[in-house]
Design a protein around this motif. Structure first.
Motif, PDB file in Angstrom:
ATOM      1  N   PRO A  56       2.615  -1.352  47.476  1.00 28.15           N
ATOM      2  CA  PRO A  56       2.688  -0.238  48.436  1.00 28.15           C
ATOM      3  C   PRO A  56       3.431   0.988  47.913  1.00 28.15           C
ATOM      4  CG  PRO A  56       4.249  -1.919  49.039  1.00 28.15           C
ATOM      5  CD  PRO A  56       3.492  -2.449  47.871  1.00 28.15           C
ATOM      6  N   GLN A  89       1.319   3.962  46.743  1.00 23.55           N
ATOM      7  CA  GLN A  89       0.627   4.560  47.887  1.00 23.55           C
ATOM      8  C   GLN A  89       1.551   5.480  48.669  1.00 23.55           C
ATOM      9  OE1 GLN A  89      -1.609   1.917  50.237  1.00 23.55           O
ATOM     10  NE2 GLN A  89      -2.465   0.833  48.497  1.00 23.55           N
ATOM     11  N   ALA A  90       2.804   5.047  48.873  1.00 15.08           N
ATOM     12  CA  ALA A  90       3.747   5.912  49.584  1.00 15.08           C
ATOM     13  C   ALA A  90       4.017   7.181  48.792  1.00 15.08           C
ATOM     14  CB  ALA A  90       5.046   5.153  49.850  1.00 15.08           C
ATOM     15  N   VAL A 101       1.979   8.665  46.684  1.00 14.32           N
ATOM     16  CA  VAL A 101       0.818   9.545  46.719  1.00 14.32           C
ATOM     17  C   VAL A 101       0.688  10.213  48.084  1.00 14.32           C
ATOM     18  CG1 VAL A 101      -1.690   9.540  46.620  1.00 14.32           C
ATOM     19  CG2 VAL A 101      -0.397   8.369  44.904  1.00 14.32           C
ATOM     20  N   VAL A 135      -3.499   6.392  52.338  1.00 16.59           N
ATOM     21  CA  VAL A 135      -3.722   7.514  51.434  1.00 16.59           C
ATOM     22  C   VAL A 135      -5.095   8.125  51.684  1.00 16.59           C
ATOM     23  CG1 VAL A 135      -3.651   8.203  49.047  1.00 16.59           C
ATOM     24  CG2 VAL A 135      -2.298   6.299  49.803  1.00 16.59           C
ATOM     25  N   ALA A 182       3.112  -1.853  55.366  1.00 17.02           N
ATOM     26  CA  ALA A 182       4.150  -1.832  54.329  1.00 17.02           C
ATOM     27  C   ALA A 182       4.383  -0.420  53.812  1.00 17.02           C
ATOM     28  CB  ALA A 182       3.747  -2.752  53.176  1.00 17.02           C
ATOM     29  N   VAL A 183       3.333   0.428  53.850  1.00 16.02           N
ATOM     30  CA  VAL A 183       3.520   1.798  53.360  1.00 16.02           C
ATOM     31  C   VAL A 183       4.493   2.546  54.272  1.00 16.02           C
ATOM     32  CG1 VAL A 183       2.349   3.950  52.876  1.00 16.02           C
ATOM     33  CG2 VAL A 183       1.265   1.828  52.294  1.00 16.02           C
ATOM     34  N   VAL A 192       7.957   1.461  53.376  1.00 16.60           N
ATOM     35  CA  VAL A 192       8.461   2.116  52.163  1.00 16.60           C
ATOM     36  C   VAL A 192       8.844   3.556  52.468  1.00 16.60           C
ATOM     37  CG1 VAL A 192       7.842   2.889  49.870  1.00 16.60           C
ATOM     38  CG2 VAL A 192       7.145   0.650  50.622  1.00 16.60           C
ATOM     39  N   LEU A 193       7.993   4.258  53.217  1.00 16.00           N
ATOM     40  CA  LEU A 193       8.217   5.683  53.447  1.00 16.00           C
ATOM     41  C   LEU A 193       9.464   5.938  54.272  1.00 16.00           C
ATOM     42  CD1 LEU A 193       4.790   7.316  54.255  1.00 16.00           C
ATOM     43  CD2 LEU A 193       6.383   8.006  52.516  1.00 16.00           C
TER      44      LEU A 193
END
Lengths: 141, 86, 242
Positions: A76, A79-80, A82, B52, C50-51, C54-55
């Protein structure tokens, strides 16, 4: 395994191709807006390369599903990265476009070669006078 | 199977990028750049990155194209269109 | 000569890039950090996506820096571009279909943007994507009718309020959890429900409003800039100070 190798080659090759084509627009084309379009294409290539680096064949998207059997997931973190890079990229492009609009109002052209000639012209030369007639005035150097 | 999907999308993207550089009309180049972003966002879905992909479709294919088209409209004049050496 | 030099540079760069790319591993297992985040995400943040974890939790500082870049870019664009008075636009009003369609799409785009933002911790989507959709909701009617006044003050208020909320939530978590930008209120709500993942949905809401206001004001700045034939009406502030 052979198929995996060719997918990787396609993705990395496509990303590198996008970067090179965008760089060609930046260094070889003369219109400023075309240069900014080249920067946008370079950004697309870099984003593709980052996401491809985090890809894992057979893995699921990084979203947990309580019902599904827990298998491997793609990374992940790229992706974060980007995700933020895309939004930053469009903000910086917008800043570049406002600068281009301002340059066009000041000098009347967006051709980088003509702009270099105008900016480097000594005071009193025809180019410099033509620029001052357009109501320049902000040009002090 | 996935190889062919990726191959088609990557070649679409490269053709779009080539058109961004090569089309003489700048508005056409902007349209080609949004096509690059659209193919890229489909490719992100194939690569299991739906977040994304959404960002690229909304920002890259939508907002950036609008920004470029507006800037073109603000800077177009009778002279600049043909000044670029092609 | 210039063309030749740039082509030579391009070929060199392409060769360099191909050598670099040829050595990259593809399809390898994630690195240690990625593996650890995938394993610990649910206990640490409670977010299914999960992204999002993370963010907003693992790399929340990066997102704060990203917001700063966005703010600086929007401010700089506002300083560079000149203003044109409202109502003197040379751009003609769009046709009936575009006008009615833009008005019709406005509430649906708002709902879609709010949905995408609020479900950011459960499904793909979140503040960045939903913020872009919100910005689209505001600038599509503006594009259809360029003469109408753009609510710049309301935009600036929303932007400042959302940014302050994001930072205040981070500072509040220092007192509660001991770390800046640490996720709070974990364990309230069931995993997978809308009210879950602690303070992450709040952070994403602030982020989405801020991103939407910034992107919308960037589009408005460029749309309100005078064209090459318009007379100059108002100097930008930066030029006056020089």
């Amino acid at each position: 395994m052979n198929e995996l190798l060719s997918i990787g080659n396609l993705l990395y090759g496509g990303a590198a191709g996008l970067i090179v084509i965008g760089l060609f627009a930046v260094v070889a084309r003369r219109h400023l807006i075309r240069v900014l379009l080249g920067v946008a294409v370079i950004e697309a290539g870099v984003n593709l390369m980052l996401v491809a680096a985090g890809f894992r064949p057979g893995a699921a998207a990084p979203i947990f599903d309580p019902q599904a059997i827990s298998g491997p997931m793609v990374d992940p973190i790229p992706q974060a990265l980007v995700l933020t890079a895309i939004v930053i990229g469009v903000a910086v492009l917008a800043l570049g476009l406002t600068l281009a609009i301002r340059i066009h109002r000041q000098y009347g052209t967006l051709d980088t070669v003509a702009l270099t000639r105008i900016v480097n012209a000594p005071a009193g030369s025809p180019e410099s006078r033509a620029m001052m007639q357009r109501g320049g005035g902000g040009h002090e150097s | 199977m996935m190889v062919w999907v990726v191959a088609i999308l990557v070649s679409l993207m490269l053709i779009g990028a080539f058109l961004v550089v090569a089309i003489p009309d700048l508005l056409g180049a902007v349209a080609a750049s949004t096509a690059v972003s659209l193919a890229l966002s489909v490719l992100f879905v194939v690569l299991r990155a739906p977040d994304v992909a959404m960002a690229e479709a909304a920002v890259g294919a939508g907002l950036a194209g609008v920004l470029f088209a507006l800037a073109l409209r603000k800077t177009e004049s009778r002279r600049t269109r043909d000044e670029e050496a092609s | 000569m210039r063309q030749f030099a740039s082509l030579l540079f391009l070929f060199g760069f392409a060769f360099f890039l191909s050598v670099l790319v040829g050595g990259l591993p593809f399809g390898a297992a994630p690195m240690q950090v990625g593996q650890a985040i995938v394993e610990q995400n649910i206990e640490a943040t409670g977010a299914a996506n999960a992204v999002t974890g993370v963010l907003l939790a693992f790399r929340g500082m990066d997102t704060l820096g990203e917001l700063t870049i966005l703010f600086v870019a929007a401010t700089a664009a506002g300083m560079v571009v000149e203003r044109r008075k409202h109502g003197v636009s040379r751009d003609s009003v769009a046709g009936f279909i575009l006008l009615a369609g833009a008005e019709l799409m406005f509430p649906f785009l708002l709902i879609l943007g709010a949905y995408v933002i609020l479900h950011g911790h459960l499904t793909p989507g979140g503040g960045f994507q939903g913020g872009a959709i919100l910005a689209a909701a505001f600038f599509v009617p503006f594009l259809a009718n360029p003469g109408r006044a753009f609510q710049g003050h309301a935009m600036a208020f929303v932007e400042a309020f959302a940014g302050a909320t994001f930072i205040l939530l981070g500072i509040f978590s220092i007192f509660r959890e001991g770390d800046f930008m640490a996720p709070m209120f974990l364990g309230t709500g069931e995993f997978g429900q809308l009210v879950s993942a602690g303070s992450l949905p709040l952070l994403y809401l602030a982020l989405g409003l801020k991103v939407g206001a910034e992107l919308g004001s960037l589009v408005a700045e460029i749309a309100a800039a005078p064209g090459s034939d318009d007379p100059l009406i108002e100097e930008p502030q930066a030029a006056k100070d020089l």
